[in-house]
Write a protein that holds these residues in place. Structure first.
Motif: not given
Length: 392
Positions: A354-357, A359-360, A385, A389
Motif C-alpha cells: 500500500t502507499l502507507e507501506q 512510505d514506511e 518511494i 512505485n
C-alpha cells in the motif's frame, strides 16, 4: 582508482566431498566443542549432517546442534544460540547452509564475546572488532557470506532487517562442495544466482573513473554467472556450472570487485525493507526492484550503463545514442531474470504494498544512511518511494 585496503583471510576448501574434512580443520586449530548451526531438514535427508557429525567425532571434537534458521534469520534464534554456547562451553561455531545460517552464526559469535545488547550492534549504536571463531560449510551459491565480512539479521521488533560489517566476521575457513547444491529448488538456485549478480553489479555501478582492471574482473564474473544460471535451471546436476556459481558467490562479495572504487548498495538497502516487511527471498526481491532503480538513476552515468549492456549482455553499442544502449542493457538483464524464473516487479514477486507501506519502507531505508542511501546517485526518501512505485 582510489586508495583501498583488501583483507580476506578465509581459507577456502573447494570441491567434491570436502565436507568430511571439517573435523580435521577444526582439530588442527585447537578447538574442542562446536555449535553446529543450520536450517531446514535437508541436511538430515541428504546425509550431510551425519557426515559432519562423524568427521567431528573421529577427531575427538564434541558438538551440539542448533537448527531452525529461516530465511532472513531472526535475532531470537541468535539469542538462543548464545545461551546454548555459554551453557555448553562451546569454543567454535560451525554454520552449514547458505547466507542465513552463516549470518546467524556470525551474530552468535558477536554476542558470545561482547557484553552489549546485540540489537544495538545491528542498529549501528555500537561497534566491535571481536567475534568468536567461526567456520562454515556452504551448501548454497548466493550471498557469499562464507568469505565476506557481512552479517544480516532481522530484528523481530519492527521487523527490521539490519547488517553489521567487520573483517573480524570473515570465517576462518569455508568448505565448499558444489555437489551439495544439486538438490536446491530451482527457484532458490535462481534467487542465489541473482544475489551473486547484484553483489557484483552494485560494486560495478560506480562513478569512480579509471578502474578498468576490476571492471574486467567484474564483467567476467557477471558473464559467467549469467551463463551458469541458465545451465543449472535446465540441468541441476551440472557440476561445472554449479562450481562456477559457488565460487562466483564468494568472489562477488569478498570485497575484491569493490576495490579502488566507491560502490553503491542502494538496491540492497531497499530490498532489505522488502525482506523485513514481506519476508521475500532476497535474490528475488533484488530482481524485482533493480530495473526500477536502474531506470531511475541511469542518466547519472549513461556510459557506465552502456558499458554494462555491451560487455555483460552483448548489446551492440550505438555510438550515436548511448542512452538507447543503456536502456537495452537494463532490458537484457530483466530478460535474463525472466529466463531463470525471477520476478522483475513487485507484483510478479507476489506483493502489492500500500502507499502507507511504501512510505514506511522508504523511511526505514533512508534511516539506515542518515537520510539517504546510495552513492551512484544518492537517494532520499522521495526517491526510494518513486523507485518502489515504479517497481509495482
Amino acid at each position: 582508482m582510489i586508495n583501498f585496503e583488501f583483507y580476506n583471510p578465509t581459507k577456502v576448501i573447494f570441491g567434491k566431498e570436502t565436507e568430511v574434512l571439517v573435523g580435521k580443520e577444526i582439530k588442527d586449530r585447537g578447538f574442542k566443542k562446536v555449535l553446529i548451526h543450520f536450517s531446514g531438514t535437508y541436511l538430515y535427508e541428504n546425509g550431510v549432517l551425519d557426515r559432519v557429525h562423524n568427521s567431528l567425532s573421529e577427531c575427538g571434537i564434541e558438538y551440539v546442534d542448533l537448527g531452525g534458521v529461516i530465511p532472513n534469520p531472526r535475532m531470537s534464534l541468535v539469542m538462543k544460540g548464545i545461551e546454548i554456547c555459554k551453557k555448553e562451553n562451546v569454543d567454535f561455531i560451525l554454520a552449514i547452509g547458505g547466507g542465513s545460517p552463516i549470518d546467524s552464526a556470525k551474530a552468535i559469535g558477536y554476542g558470545l564475546v561482547n557484553d552489549f545488547d546485540l540489537v544495538d550492534l545491528y542498529m549501528g549504536r555500537v561497534t566491535t572488532d571481536k567475534i568468536a571463531p567461526i567456520g562454515c560449510i556452504s551448501t548454497i551459491a548466493a550471498t557469499g557470506s562464507e568469505t565476506s565480512n557481512s552479517s544480516v539479521i532481522t530484528i523481530e521488533e519492527g521487523m527490521l532487517k539490519r547488517s553489521y560489517n567487520h573483517d573480524c566476521a570473515r570465517p576462518l575457513f569455508a568448505i565448499m562442495n558444489p555437489e551439495l547444491t544439486y538438490t536446491l529448488p530451482i527457484y532458490q538456485t535462481a534467487s542465489g544466482a541473482s544475489d551473486i549478480m547484484m553483489h557484483t553489479m552494485e560494486r560495478y555501478f560506480t562513478n569512480t573513473s579509471d578502474v578498468e582492471l576490476i571492471d574486467r574482473m567484474a564483467e567476467g564474473l557477471l558473464v559467467t554467472v549469467k551463463e551458469a544460471a541458465l545451465k543449472v535451471v535446465k540441468n541441476p546436476t551440472d557440476y561445472n556450472a554449479r562450481a562456477d556459481l559457488m565460487w562466483a558467490g564468494s568472489l562477488s562479495h569478498n570485497g575484491l570487485t569493490g576495490t579502488g572504487r566507491i560502490a553503491d548498495f542502494a538496491s540492497h538497502k531497499i530490498e532489505h525493507e522488502l525482506g523485513g516487511m514481506f519476508d521475500v527471498a532476497h535474490g528475488a526481491g533484488l530482481c524485482a526492484i533493480w530495473g526500477s532503480w536502474a531506470r531511475y538513476v541511469y542518466k547519472t552515468n549513461i556510459p557506465r550503463f552502456a558499458q554494462f549492456a555491451a560487455n555483460v549482455f552483448g548489446v551492440s553499442t550505438n555510438l550515436y545514442d548511448l542512452e538507447q544502449t543503456a536502456l537495452e542493457g537494463i532490458e537484457a538483464f530483466e530478460d535474463w531474470c525472466d529466463k531463470i524464473g525471477m520476478p522483475t516487479s513487485l507484483s510478479a514477486l507476489g506483493i502489492h504494498p500500500t502507499l502507507e507501506q511504501v512510505d514506511e519502507m522508504a523511511a526505514k531505508c533512508v534511516a539506515t544512511g542518515n537520510g539517504h542511501v546510495g552513492f551512484f546517485k544518492p537517494l532520499y526518501k522521495e526517491d526510494v518511494i518513486a523507485i518502489l512505485n515504479l517497481a509495482k
